[in-house]
Design an enzyme around this catalytic site. Structure first.
Site, PDB file in Angstrom:
ATOM      1  N   SER A 140       0.751  -1.146  -0.013  1.00 44.54           N
ATOM      2  CA  SER A 140       0.107  -0.164  -0.015  1.00 44.54           C
ATOM      3  C   SER A 140       0.820   1.239   0.110  1.00 44.54           C
ATOM      4  CB  SER A 140      -0.994   0.102   1.115  1.00 44.54           C
ATOM      5  OG  SER A 140      -1.820  -1.081   1.292  1.00 44.54           O
ATOM      6  N   GLU A 254      -2.695 -14.371   1.430  1.00 43.94           N
ATOM      7  CA  GLU A 254      -3.032 -13.761   2.494  1.00 43.94           C
ATOM      8  C   GLU A 254      -4.279 -13.720   2.924  1.00 43.94           C
ATOM      9  OE1 GLU A 254      -2.292  -9.397   1.929  1.00 43.94           O
ATOM     10  OE2 GLU A 254      -2.666  -9.002   3.807  1.00 43.94           O
TER      11      GLU A 254
HETATM   12  C1  LIG Z   1      -4.275  -2.857  10.224  1.00 45.36           C
HETATM   13  C2  LIG Z   1      -3.719  -2.979   8.718  1.00 45.36           C
HETATM   14  C3  LIG Z   1      -2.634  -3.599   8.418  1.00 45.36           C
HETATM   15  C4  LIG Z   1      -2.191  -3.274   7.274  1.00 45.36           C
HETATM   16  N1  LIG Z   1      -0.954  -3.966   6.717  1.00 45.36           N
HETATM   17  C5  LIG Z   1      -0.598  -3.674   5.679  1.00 45.36           C
HETATM   18  C6  LIG Z   1       0.763  -4.164   5.114  1.00 45.36           C
HETATM   19  O1  LIG Z   1       1.347  -4.763   6.183  1.00 45.36           O
HETATM   20  N2  LIG Z   1       1.268  -3.969   4.010  1.00 45.36           N
HETATM   21  C7  LIG Z   1       0.424  -3.265   3.155  1.00 45.36           C
HETATM   22  O2  LIG Z   1       0.911  -3.027   1.957  1.00 45.36           O
HETATM   23  N3  LIG Z   1      -0.767  -2.563   3.507  1.00 45.36           N
HETATM   24  C8  LIG Z   1      -1.348  -2.994   4.411  1.00 45.36           C
HETATM   25  N4  LIG Z   1      -2.544  -2.545   4.974  1.00 45.36           N
HETATM   26  C9  LIG Z   1      -3.342  -1.693   4.011  1.00 45.36           C
HETATM   27  C10 LIG Z   1      -4.653  -2.209   3.343  1.00 45.36           C
HETATM   28  O3  LIG Z   1      -4.117  -3.386   2.547  1.00 45.36           O
HETATM   29  C11 LIG Z   1      -5.283  -1.185   2.917  1.00 45.36           C
HETATM   30  O4  LIG Z   1      -5.737  -0.298   4.028  1.00 45.36           O
HETATM   31  C12 LIG Z   1      -6.439  -1.600   2.152  1.00 45.36           C
HETATM   32  O5  LIG Z   1      -6.336  -2.129   0.969  1.00 45.36           O
HETATM   33  C13 LIG Z   1      -7.575  -0.424   1.776  1.00 45.36           C
HETATM   34  O6  LIG Z   1      -6.961   0.663   1.213  1.00 45.36           O
HETATM   35  P1  LIG Z   1      -7.130   2.233   1.691  1.00 45.36           P
HETATM   36  O7  LIG Z   1      -6.873   2.231   3.285  1.00 45.36           O
HETATM   37  O8  LIG Z   1      -6.226   3.091   0.949  1.00 45.36           O
HETATM   38  O9  LIG Z   1      -8.709   2.376   1.548  1.00 45.36           O
HETATM   39  P2  LIG Z   1      -9.249   2.963   0.423  1.00 45.36           P
HETATM   40  O10 LIG Z   1      -8.928   2.245  -0.843  1.00 45.36           O
HETATM   41  O11 LIG Z   1      -9.094   4.382   0.053  1.00 45.36           O
HETATM   42  O12 LIG Z   1     -10.961   2.748   0.435  1.00 45.36           O
HETATM   43  C14 LIG Z   1     -11.517   3.448   1.499  1.00 45.36           C
HETATM   44  C15 LIG Z   1     -13.138   2.720   1.527  1.00 45.36           C
HETATM   45  O13 LIG Z   1     -13.752   2.833   0.166  1.00 45.36           O
HETATM   46  C16 LIG Z   1     -13.932   1.539  -0.481  1.00 45.36           C
HETATM   47  N5  LIG Z   1     -13.574   1.264  -1.790  1.00 45.36           N
HETATM   48  C17 LIG Z   1     -12.545   1.896  -2.357  1.00 45.36           C
HETATM   49  N6  LIG Z   1     -12.641   1.273  -3.733  1.00 45.36           N
HETATM   50  C18 LIG Z   1     -13.880   0.713  -3.786  1.00 45.36           C
HETATM   51  C19 LIG Z   1     -14.447   0.382  -5.009  1.00 45.36           C
HETATM   52  N7  LIG Z   1     -13.823   0.296  -6.182  1.00 45.36           N
HETATM   53  N8  LIG Z   1     -15.648  -0.205  -4.979  1.00 45.36           N
HETATM   54  C20 LIG Z   1     -16.404  -0.258  -3.636  1.00 45.36           C
HETATM   55  N9  LIG Z   1     -15.704   0.350  -2.506  1.00 45.36           N
HETATM   56  C21 LIG Z   1     -14.448   0.778  -2.605  1.00 45.36           C
HETATM   57  C22 LIG Z   1     -13.102   0.667   0.399  1.00 45.36           C
HETATM   58  O14 LIG Z   1     -13.671  -0.931   0.701  1.00 45.36           O
HETATM   59  C23 LIG Z   1     -12.811   1.237   1.841  1.00 45.36           C
HETATM   60  O15 LIG Z   1     -14.337   0.830   2.529  1.00 45.36           O
HETATM   61  C24 LIG Z   1      -2.901  -2.710   6.251  1.00 45.36           C
HETATM   62  C25 LIG Z   1      -4.057  -1.962   6.672  1.00 45.36           C
HETATM   63  C26 LIG Z   1      -4.569  -2.377   7.887  1.00 45.36           C
HETATM   64  C27 LIG Z   1      -5.951  -1.297   8.414  1.00 45.36           C
END
Ligand SMILES: Cc1cc2nc3c(=O)[nH]c(=O)nc-3n(C[C@H](O)[C@H](O)[C@H](O)COP(=O)(O)OP(=O)(O)OC[C@H]3O[C@@H](n4cnc5c(N)ncnc54)[C@H](O)[C@@H]3O)c2cc1C
Lengths: 405, 355
Positions: A140, A254
């Site tokens: 991410s 994962e």
């Molecule tokens: C505790 C924790 C640990 C993590 N560990 C890691 C890690 O070790 N390494 C790593 O790389 N990442 C990690 N992540 C990141 C995680 O993979 C991302 O947070 C996740 O993929 C969501 O991305 P975002 O937070 O940018 O949310 P966004 O993508 O901005 O999404 C925000 C909201 O919009 C919704 N949304 C987005 N796109 C769509 C769509 N097309 N249709 C419908 N809804 C949508 C999402 O479901 C969410 O509810 C971690 C996250 C957490 C919370």
């Protein structure tokens, strides 16, 4: 209804191996560690191991039984599926647990075994099998969450090495990790095809981590910055531009590990909700939990959990009987997340104010843990592909629904 | 799909093929339009009899195949997919009651006929509009049974009744003292009021047997619900791919994709719960009662959701009699209500678990 133990009951006992496993466990598992597995350890970061824990980890690591199904030539156990199951049963029987885990075991190892060169496997797999190296996941970025393929961190080809610049975020365990498997851009003109899978040493000059505090109060993950980090070419997994395919494969590992696919028993550990409610809320003259609305919501939760446990079991039986991976697998992450969160919310509702304590006097350790579990649990529907993204996957891949034109 | 053995796989495939070729939903529509007293197509039922489906839970010594409940469920699931009207579920449940509690004479007399589909039988328990086995007034004295049973499935045509009385389960085989009044209901199937006025009755067992037979009937019904839900879902999914609005197939709209994904998720859980109950019965597990309540509650909720969404996502066409969606909606609510709705089974589940 099948108890958790029944759901994990032997399916195909292979007796000779069972004896081998039993004898080895008897000789090597320190009985004082019985049931002392700390499920939160991967999240809370490294803790000081007691001598018994250290001894147990070393024994399992040398035997390769922390990763029992991995090939023996790279330090795995080299066991077949049936034997792995027997081993798990024998461990569960005496309250033993696997001291080897983390992202290396859950997702990076299996992916490298599939896509890595011989040299990469020999270098990276044995230390994971022995639990010596911590890996973190550099996927991410601030502008690339759900839409991972829009990532920007760039690896520039400098002949014998890549020069990496950019930022990752939400890097779980980044502050404790030795190495990072990262998706980087090697071509800015193409979206998916411009991504490569790169292994980065976290001790390299130019790598900087800044822990981020979570709503639960802990800081298990980081913002990670890369400034002119030099990464040898030999650390590229697969071909340049092939990273998206490899990276997605890793996400499958994962998700299956995040959905509790391993053991139903583990998922339903802890006090049943009904018992908790009787304890905190008392019962009416008919012996029913006071508060009929709460009682029914407990039933819904309990039924959901059991149907999920039956589904985990069904999917396992189906794939074992070679009907291929079952369609049921695709729903696991979301249902697992929903049940985990429901469980925490309900527990707090049952406990009332006692379930919302933050620290200090007046709360039991279980109660304080409940607050943390609740808040931490909000992450399970976000990380590893949010519930919305999982639903997109189900709609497109399983139901064959169409792409927006 | 549960892991099936070779016999079960063959049985399921055969049932599916038969239902698709010989009993598609259009066949149910014909029955609905013709409105025969029985509420099903007697020729189709005769074919089911020849294929031995009514004998799936009948012991081999009495002409059945004793394949068990998972197998019966597989067949009912296939019939449910196409809404095939048949007295199979009721007859099988009554057969099970006789096999479990009948005298040697009763078994020898009835089971072979049931096994080949010659006799239609049913189980009569409820005395009001909601399932409530605790409220039974029907009683027996001197071998004569008196009471009124409401909404008896196949009550219009059954030749044989397994009847719940205060002190247990009875077999009523004659027509003397038995009066039927048709209840025309939304699903166009047979649900008659049956009055027993001193009908000759033979005891099959006490309240334990009553409870057990209700569980068997409930599990069988849940399997039919599973087939209905699967089909209602798949018809809807196909429709969304062809219907174009705003210049796009409906299937491309994420709001609808997520609703479909949610339904799919519930369907997977439903399948596990229903198959789990059938397997628990076959294994004779002591917690079968809980497994059955789990299955019926989950099945009711899932089918409720899918059958309503089927109408909604079809839009106007879904509201028309010309379309099949209404058939699923109407039958779904009847089955949800039969043998206890989701609320009933959640309450029972709580009690069985002591909270
Ligand atoms: C505790 C924790 C640990 C993590 N560990 C890691 C890690 O070790 N390494 C790593 O790389 N990442 C990690 N992540 C990141 C995680 O993979 C991302 O947070 C996740 O993929 C969501 O991305 P975002 O937070 O940018 O949310 P966004 O993508 O901005 O999404 C925000 C909201 O919009 C919704 N949304 C987005 N796109 C769509 C769509 N097309 N249709 C419908 N809804 C949508 C999402 O479901 C969410 O509810 C971690 C996250 C957490 C919370």
């Amino acid at each position: 209804m099948a108890s958790a133990a029944e759901l994990d009951a032997p399916v195909n006992p292979t007796d000779a191996f069972r004896k081998e496993a039993r004898d080895w466990l008897a000789a090597n598992f320190p009985p004082e560690l019985k049931g002392k597995d700390n499920a939160m350890s991967a999240i809370d970061g490294p803790t000081e191991l007691s001598p018994a824990e250290a001894q147990w980890k070393k024994a399992v690591g040398e035997k390769g039984w922390g990763v029992p199904a991995w090939p023996a030539q790279y330090g795995g156990g080299g066991l077949g599926k049936a034997e792995v199951r027997v081993l798990q049963e024998e461990m569960a029987r005496i309250g033993a647990w696997n001291p080897i885990g983390g992202m290396g075991v859950m997702m990076f190892g299996p992916t490298l075994l599939e896509y890595g060169t011989e040299a990469q496997k020999q270098e990276h797999i044995p230390p994971i099998a022995r639990g010596e190296i911590r890996w973190c996941q550099g996927y991410s970025e601030p502008g690339a969450g759900s839409d991972l393929a829009s990532l920007q961190m760039f690896a520039e080809d400098k002949g014998d090495h890549y020069l990496v610049n950019g930022q990752k975020t939400w890097t779980s365990g980044g502050q404790w990790a030795d190495k990072c498997f990262a998706l980087v851009r090697t071509d800015k003109t193409r979206k998916h095809e411009g991504i490569s899978f790169l292994l980065i040493d976290m001790t390299s000059p130019g790598v900087e981590v800044k822990p981020i505090r979570l709503i639960s109060g802990s800081s298990p993950f980081c913002e990670t910055f890369f400034t002119n980090v030099s990464v040898p070419k030999g650390n590229l997994v697969g071909r340049e531009g092939e990273g998206w395919t490899i990276g997605k494969r890793l996400l499958q590992h994962e998700r299956s590990s995040l959905s509790g696919g391993g053991s139903a028993a583990r998922m339903f550990a802890g006090k049943p909700m009904g018992a908790l409610a009787r304890e905190y809320r008392g019962t009416d003259e008919a012996g029913r939990v006071n508060d009929s609305d709460l009682r029914m919501r407990i039933v819904r939760h309990e039924m959901d959990s059991r149907a999920f446990a039956l589904t985990l079991r069904r999917a396992a039986l189906e794939s074992r009987s070679n009907q291929g991976p079952s369609a049921a697998t695709s729903i696991m992450k979301n249902v697992g997340a929903r049940i985990t969160q429901d469980r925490a919310e309900l527990s707090i509702e049952i406990m009332g104010m006692n379930g919302l304590g933050w620290e200090g006097e007046g709360f039991s350790e279980d109660e304080l843990n409940q607050t943390r579990t609740w808040l931490w649990g909000k992450a399970v529907s976000i990380y590893g592909g949010s519930s919305e993204i999982q639903n997109n996957v189900i709609a497109k891949r399983i139901l064959g629904m169409l792409d927006h034109q | 799909m549960a892991v099936l053995n070779e016999e079960q796989t063959m049985l399921r495939d055969m049932a599916r093929e038969w239902a698709d070729n010989e009993a598609p939903v259009s066949a149910f529509r014909k029955v609905r339009n013709a409105a025969p007293t029985e509420g099903y197509d007697t020729a189709a039922w005769a074919e089911m009899g020849q294929m031995g489906w009514a004998g799936i839970v009948v012991p081999e010594e009495f002409g059945g195949s004793a394949f068990g409940y998972l197998s019966l469920g597989m067949v009912l699931e296939q019939l449910g997919r196409n809404l095939t009207a048949s007295p199979l579920a009721s007859t099988a449940a009554a057969a099970a009651a006789i096999a479990l509690g009948g005298s040697d004479t009763a078994k020898a007399e009835w089971l072979p006929k049931i096994a080949v589909g010659e006799v239609v039988a049913t189980v009569a328990v409820d005395e009001g509009p909601n399932h409530d086995p605790a409220k039974i007034a029907t009683s027996v004295s001197d071998g004569l049974l008196t009471g009124t049973k409401e909404f008896v499935a196949e009550g219009d045509s059954a030749q044989l009744f397994v009847v719940a009385a205060v002190d247990g389960l009875y077999l009523v085989s004659g027509d003397t003292g038995v009066t039927r009044s048709t209840r025309k209901m939304a699903d166009f199937r047979s649900h008659a009021q049956v009055t027993f006025d001193g009908a000759k009755a033979e005891k099959l067992g006490g309240p334990d047997l009553t409870a057990k037979v209700i569980d068997l009937a409930t599990a069988a019904l849940s399997a039919e619900m599973l087939g209905m839900a699967e089909q209602a879902f798949s018809v809807t999914n196909d429709y969304l791919k062809t219907r174009v609005q705003f210049g796009q197939a409906l299937s491309t709209f994420q709001a609808l994709q997520h609703r479909m994904a949610k339904m799919f998720t519930e369907l997977e859980l439903m399948r596990s719960a229903v198959e789990g109950a059938l397997e628990a019965i076959d294994a004779g597990r002591s917690d079968t009662d809980q497994a059955v309540s789990l299955a019926k509650a989950i099945a009711s909720d899932a089918l409720h959701l899918v059958s309503r969404e089927m109408v909604q996502l079809h839009g106007g066409i879904g509201m028309t009699d010309e379309h099949d969606a209404g058939f699923y909606l109407k039958r779904a609510y009847v089955l949800e209500t039969m043998w206890g709705n989701a609320a009933f089974h959640r309450e029972r589940f709580a009690r069985l678990n002591g909270y």
